[in-house]
Scaffold this active site. Structure first.
Site, PDB file in Angstrom:
ATOM      1  N   ASP A 113      -1.560  35.370 -35.550  1.00  0.00           N
ATOM      2  CA  ASP A 113      -2.439  36.199 -36.163  1.00  0.00           C
ATOM      3  C   ASP A 113      -1.609  37.661 -35.987  1.00  0.00           C
ATOM      4  O   ASP A 113      -1.109  37.662 -34.886  1.00  0.00           O
ATOM      5  CB  ASP A 113      -3.871  36.642 -35.881  1.00  0.00           C
ATOM      6  CG  ASP A 113      -4.654  35.412 -36.555  1.00  0.00           C
ATOM      7  OD1 ASP A 113      -4.373  34.839 -37.383  1.00  0.00           O
ATOM      8  OD2 ASP A 113      -5.771  35.263 -36.084  1.00  0.00           O
ATOM      9  N   ASN A 133       3.945   6.409   4.856  1.00  0.00           N
ATOM     10  CA  ASN A 133       3.189   6.665   3.731  1.00  0.00           C
ATOM     11  C   ASN A 133       2.444   7.914   4.047  1.00  0.00           C
ATOM     12  O   ASN A 133       2.248   8.755   3.180  1.00  0.00           O
ATOM     13  CB  ASN A 133       2.422   5.436   3.282  1.00  0.00           C
ATOM     14  CG  ASN A 133       1.806   5.539   2.052  1.00  0.00           C
ATOM     15  OD1 ASN A 133       2.571   6.063   0.928  1.00  0.00           O
ATOM     16  ND2 ASN A 133       0.474   5.336   1.918  1.00  0.00           N
ATOM     17  N   ILE A 185       3.203   1.523  -3.551  1.00  0.00           N
ATOM     18  CA  ILE A 185       2.438   1.595  -5.008  1.00  0.00           C
ATOM     19  C   ILE A 185       2.100   2.875  -4.917  1.00  0.00           C
ATOM     20  O   ILE A 185       1.293   3.467  -4.249  1.00  0.00           O
ATOM     21  CB  ILE A 185       1.495   0.339  -5.116  1.00  0.00           C
ATOM     22  CG1 ILE A 185       1.853  -0.861  -5.170  1.00  0.00           C
ATOM     23  CG2 ILE A 185       0.485   0.880  -6.235  1.00  0.00           C
ATOM     24  CD1 ILE A 185       0.811  -1.969  -4.952  1.00  0.00           C
ATOM     25  N   ASP A 203      -8.859  33.292 -35.411  1.00  0.00           N
ATOM     26  CA  ASP A 203     -10.256  33.818 -34.750  1.00  0.00           C
ATOM     27  C   ASP A 203     -11.523  33.566 -35.707  1.00  0.00           C
ATOM     28  O   ASP A 203     -12.526  33.119 -35.317  1.00  0.00           O
ATOM     29  CB  ASP A 203     -10.272  35.589 -34.810  1.00  0.00           C
ATOM     30  CG  ASP A 203      -9.498  36.033 -36.020  1.00  0.00           C
ATOM     31  OD1 ASP A 203      -9.348  35.362 -37.072  1.00  0.00           O
ATOM     32  OD2 ASP A 203      -8.980  37.352 -35.721  1.00  0.00           O
ATOM     33  N   ASP A 249     -10.746  29.774 -39.664  1.00  0.00           N
ATOM     34  CA  ASP A 249      -9.633  29.065 -39.032  1.00  0.00           C
ATOM     35  C   ASP A 249      -9.439  27.793 -38.478  1.00  0.00           C
ATOM     36  O   ASP A 249      -8.455  27.177 -38.111  1.00  0.00           O
ATOM     37  CB  ASP A 249      -9.111  30.362 -38.064  1.00  0.00           C
ATOM     38  CG  ASP A 249      -8.653  31.629 -38.771  1.00  0.00           C
ATOM     39  OD1 ASP A 249      -8.093  31.587 -40.004  1.00  0.00           O
ATOM     40  OD2 ASP A 249      -8.784  32.538 -38.037  1.00  0.00           O
ATOM     41  N   VAL A 275       0.867  -1.059   0.004  1.00  0.00           N
ATOM     42  CA  VAL A 275      -0.105  -0.056  -0.119  1.00  0.00           C
ATOM     43  C   VAL A 275       0.851   1.235  -0.128  1.00  0.00           C
ATOM     44  O   VAL A 275       0.556   2.184  -0.702  1.00  0.00           O
ATOM     45  CB  VAL A 275      -0.848  -0.071   1.291  1.00  0.00           C
ATOM     46  CG1 VAL A 275      -1.636   1.447   1.352  1.00  0.00           C
ATOM     47  CG2 VAL A 275      -2.043  -1.190   1.167  1.00  0.00           C
ATOM     48  N   ALA A 276       1.988   1.189   0.672  1.00  0.00           N
ATOM     49  CA  ALA A 276       2.744   2.318   0.927  1.00  0.00           C
ATOM     50  C   ALA A 276       3.500   2.571  -0.331  1.00  0.00           C
ATOM     51  O   ALA A 276       3.788   3.819  -0.675  1.00  0.00           O
ATOM     52  CB  ALA A 276       3.773   1.957   2.341  1.00  0.00           C
ATOM     53  N   ASN A 318       9.271   5.895  -2.038  1.00  0.00           N
ATOM     54  CA  ASN A 318       8.704   4.560  -2.247  1.00  0.00           C
ATOM     55  C   ASN A 318      10.130   3.584  -2.107  1.00  0.00           C
ATOM     56  O   ASN A 318       9.751   2.461  -1.539  1.00  0.00           O
ATOM     57  CB  ASN A 318       7.751   4.459  -3.160  1.00  0.00           C
ATOM     58  CG  ASN A 318       6.660   5.181  -2.804  1.00  0.00           C
ATOM     59  OD1 ASN A 318       6.591   5.790  -1.646  1.00  0.00           O
ATOM     60  ND2 ASN A 318       5.656   5.113  -3.839  1.00  0.00           N
TER      61      ASN A 318
END
Ligand code: ATP
Length: 903
Positions: free
Chosen positions: A327, A723, A283, A629, A633, A280-281, A695
């Protein structure tokens, strides 16, 4: 409710039924009707906080952990079980807060990208949010408008709509307000109606709203609103894939750790829990979510700087931009035009501000003249007034205008004379950047006239005569050259030039003519030149852009010399070379690319040319941002890597095609967005570096200790705690790090660059090993202490390893603030979020060490001074060394790269 067949009613009938008129509803009436129209098209993607919170528990590893906790509770380890539950809950709350914040930001952005409608209320033309429209409102539409409601047309001029969104038919449909259709006319043939969600392709018109929101045809079929595209960014996809690989590696390692522990004789349940807690920690399942938060927060920061990002992937792509195609008019220039010069065949005038009032005077040589007495000039102003869809409001010295700024400038010119609109409009052939001209047929005193204005060479091309002292003389080369030479001179001064022509029409003889035949054999009256100065700050932005390894390209429909003059003023081109639309057609791709890179200025281009320029640049590996604009376009905007639409002058159609909208239409905003884009990517790299480094450290502590058959250095709860205190807040705060100096002096990042490029992979791994090494060292020192004092037990060594692991990560987070600078160079306290986050984490850790009830739950013992000394030395030595180096350099060495950072 049975729906009315609006297409079968006349305009007057429709207005009567809806209790409206051609001058629109009064504002009060509209406000009252609003209550009847609260039902907008619903968006079923609205967030559901409860579902979002519950989603936090759907992760497989969390479920396995909860299952294991229940088992451990059942076999007696009640405190363990409760503590793990609490940690998981806090984690879920943190995850929820992150996700909720991301969603909220996206919602806010969606509001910013809302669409507007132009309406007439109480006789005045105003702009309102499309969702505020009510039945009976009079709406104005023109080329590029996304129709905001179902509308029965009252007036139409060369109006064509693209109804493919509704009917699937891609050929534009001609519209005519004067028609009255049969009751049973199918939708696709209702030519006096325009429908919500379709787009106006050409022409202009107005109509009365007959249905809004869910009541519209589109409302019945599907939901219609500007959606923020939430598709995953390339980086998120890559991280997702990486996450999956890491999950497998983690599972294998965690299973190995648990297996080896059990083999050595550790309690099975403890090892089982340790394996799962470690998984758990370790990943980084939350990584894509944090990326979304950082992207969303970045998008909000950009919105504050006037750039609204509509597609998440654009934020990443912005950092890779190598070319910005812009432009000229309105983006590089102010779009606040003012006529400065006028010329007929026999007079050349300039405009000057009067000293007596706020009007401008017409000056010939040094004398003030009355333009009404000069037939050519008089006619130019007459055409300016009638061949015009803009409106202006002069209040004191302030001028407000609606519509095209070029046309507003012409109205402003006319407001300096006594001339007023006379006669009524019969036909209009609208301006578009392809035709580069606009025509109207006016009836006045029983006579009909065609008035035309447009690009000078285009107008000259339609003329056979020239107006000279009220006479229409045949146009000779001499007159043609006179005007063309004048155009070159004025354009070289960066003036924008327009030609004017007209002819008298014979009633009944022109109506059947094609537009081209109608605009033939005209009488040239003259020309005008208007200034449109570069935007303040644009020169610096162009420089910033070039310094950042991005080259700017100007693409304009304007005259080559005007384009060259402006390009030179703002530093886009040095040599003054210009590529015209005609030349583009003759060049092959290789030549075109070469010219684009060298000259950087395109003039007199049509929208299709923009498409070709984008394609050529992209084929050469460039990452292209392209502005636009007009309705035409949209294809080029779609073809580019980052389509940029103008928020003020842009049409709804281009806005929907774009990935970014500039609310101020300013080129500098694009450069700022690139800056933000680079900063956001940097921050993503920073917390990936942090999270993965941490990790790897956690996994290695457990793995290496198992390999060497050491006792378990961390208990499952301690792993989960690490974690919680290190991965949550500090990682988030790192994502909010302010941009570091020098972002805009480095080259753009290659588009396909790996997230681990530039040695980041090596860095992460080495830092992970270092964290693991010092944590194990603290564990060993702790064991030695226990042994030397003749005691036994693993509480102290574990507490030392546990605290070292936490503190090492909290120091490491400062290192991750920059790949180039030390935290002291950046200003240690500059990222206040990080200071707060780290302080919180330290306090939490102290609670675990010194609060008796937490000591019981986490099996810790209070640490004394020298134990803290060992831990701080192990964890803080790197930062301390950097501080010493920084202080030394700043005190004793000049000309070094330390302390010299200016944001
Ligand atoms: P950019 O492409 O940079 O936005 P632009 O406005 O000059 O610049 P277009 O809109 O394609 O480009 O205009 C091309 C030419 O058409 C202009 O140089 C001008 O001579 C003419 N023109 C522009 N606006 C109008 C108008 N409203 N009516 C008639 N002619 C116009």
């Amino acid at each position: 409710m049975t729906k009315r067949k609006w297409w079968s009613q006349s305009v007057d009938e429709t207005l009567t039924i809806l209790k409206s008129s051609k001058s629109g509803l009064s504002c009060e009436d509209a406000a009252n009707r609003k209550t009847n129209n609260s039902e907008m098209i619903t968006n079923d993607q609205t967030m559901n906080p409860v579902r979002m919170f519950l989603n936090q528990f759907t992760d497989t590893m969390i479920l396995v952990l909860l299952g294991a906790t229940v088992v451990s509770g059942l076999v007696g380890a009640m405190i363990d079980a409760i503590t793990i539950m609490i940690i998981v809950l806090i984690n879920a709350v943190l995850g929820f807060v992150q996700e909720y914040k991301a969603e909220k930001s996206l919602e806010e952005i969606k509001k910013l990208a809302a669409s507007y409608a132009e309406v007439i209320r109480s006789g005045e033309r105003i702009q309102i949010l499309a969702q505020e429209l009510v039945d009976g409102d009079i709406v104005l539409v023109e080329a590029g408008t996304k129709v905001p409601a179902d509308i029965r047309l009252i007036q139409s001029f060369s109006l064509e709509a693209d109804e493919s969104a509704l009917t699937g038919e891609s050929v534009p449909v001609e519209k005519d307000a004067n028609l009255c259709c049969e009751v049973n006319t199918p939708l696709a043939e209702q030519a006096n109606m325009v429908f919500m969600g379709t787009a106006i392709n050409r022409g202009r018109g107005s109509g009365v709203v007959v249905a809004t929101g869910m009541q519209t045809i589109m409302g019945e079929i599907a939901q219609m609103m500007i959606e923020i595209d939430r598709s995953m960014t390339p980086l998120q996809i890559k991280l997702d894939q990486l996450g999956k690989i890491l999950i497998i590696i983690c599972m294998v390692v965690c299973a190995a750790v648990a297996g080896m522990g059990i083999y050595r004789g550790e309690p099975v349940l403890t090892m089982f829990l340790a394996g799962i807690s470690l998984a758990v920690a370790a990943i980084p399942e939350g990584l894509p979510a944090i990326v979304t938060v950082v992207l969303a927060v970045g998008i909000q920061r950009m919105a504050k700087r006037n750039a609204i990002v509509r597609k998440l992937p654009a934020v990443e792509t912005l950092g890779c931009t190598t070319v910005i195609c812009s432009d000229k008019t309105g983006t590089l220039t102010c779009n606040q035009m003012k006529v400065q010069r006028l010329a007929s065949v026999d007079s050349i005038l300039r405009m000057e501000q009067s000293e007596q009032n706020d009007r401008q005077q017409f000056i010939r040589k040094n004398d003030v003249v009355d333009p009404m007495k000069l037939p050519g000039i008089h006619r130019i102003i007459d055409i300016s007034l009638h061949c015009n869809n803009a409106s202006i409001k002069k209040q004191n010295r302030k001028i407000e205008f609606f519509g095209d700024p070029t046309e507003a400038a012409l109205l402003l010119l006319a407001s300096n004379t006594s001339l007023e609109k006379q006669g009524h409009l019969i036909k209009e052939i609208p301006f578009d950047s392809e035709r580069k001209r606009m025509s109207v047929v006016i009836e006045r005193n029983g006579e009909q006239y065609l008035f035309v204005k447009g690009a000078l060479e285009v107008i000259i091309g339609t003329c056979s005569y020239v107006l000279k002292n009220e006479r229409n003389d045949l146009m000779r080369t001499q007159e043609r050259n006179y005007f063309m030479k004048l155009q070159e001179e004025w354009a070289a001064e960066a003036l924008r030039i327009l030609g004017f022509a007209f002819r008298k029409l014979e009633k009944g003889k022109w109506e059947h003519l094609t537009d081209k035949d109608l605009e033939k054999d005209l009488i040239l009256t003259g020309m005008c030149g208007m200034i449109d100065p570069p935007r303040p700050g644009v020169k610096q932005s162009v420089k910033n852009c070039i310094d950042a390894g991005i080259f700017p390209i100007m693409i304009t429909g304007d005259h080559p010399s005007t384009a060259a003059a402006i390009a030179k003023q703002i530093g886009i081109s040095k040599e003054g070379g210009v590529i015209t639309g005609l030349q583009i057609d003759q060049l092959n791709d290789k030549e075109l690319y070469k010219r684009a890179v060298n000259d950087r200025v395109f003039a007199r281009v049509s929208p299709q040319h923009k498409n070709r320029i984008v394609t050529v640049l992209k084929n050469k590996g460039h990452v292209v941002a392209m502005t636009g604009d007009g309705v035409n376009d949209a294809p080029a905007i779609k073809a580019s890597d980052i389509g940029v639409a103008m928020g003020i002058t842009g049409t709804q159609v281009t806005k929907e095609a774009a990935s970014m909208i500039l609310t101020d239409d300013d080129f500098s905003t694009i450069v700022e967005a690139v800056y933000e884009g680079r900063a956001i990517y940097d921050n993503i790299r920073k917390f990936i570096r942090y999270l993965l480094g941490c990790n790897i450290g956690e996994v290695l502590v457990m793995f290496v200790s198992s390999l060497f058959a050491m006792p378990l250095p961390l208990l499952p709860i301690q792993i989960l705690w690490v974690n919680l205190v290190t991965d949550g807040l500090p990682a988030m705060a790192l994502g909010l790090e302010p941009p570091e100096p020098g972002i805009m002096t480095r080259k753009p990042r290659p588009k396909n660059e790996s997230i681990f490029a530039r040695k980041m992979g090596v860095y992460i791994f080495s830092r992970g090993m270092y964290i693991a090494f010092i944590s194990l060292a603290a564990f060993v020192i702790g064991m030695a202490c226990v042994r030397m004092s003749g005691m036994s037990g693993l509480e102290l060594p574990r507490t030392m390893a546990f605290t070292t692991l936490v503190m090492a990560q909290l120091f490491y987070v400062f290192e991750c603030r920059s790949e180039k600078y030390s935290p002291f160079e950046l200003g240690f306290f500059k990222n206040r979020f990080l200071i707060v986050a780290v302080t919180c984490s330290v306090i939490m850790q102290l609670c675990v060490l010194y609060l008796p009830f937490m000591q019981g739950a986490f099996k810790t013992v209070p640490l004394n001074g020298w134990q803290w000394g060992v831990i701080l030395l192990l964890t803080g030595i790197r930062l301390l060394w950097k501080f010493i180096l920084y202080t030394y350099q700043s005190l004793f060495v000049s000309g070094n790269n330390y302390v010299k950072i200016k944001p």
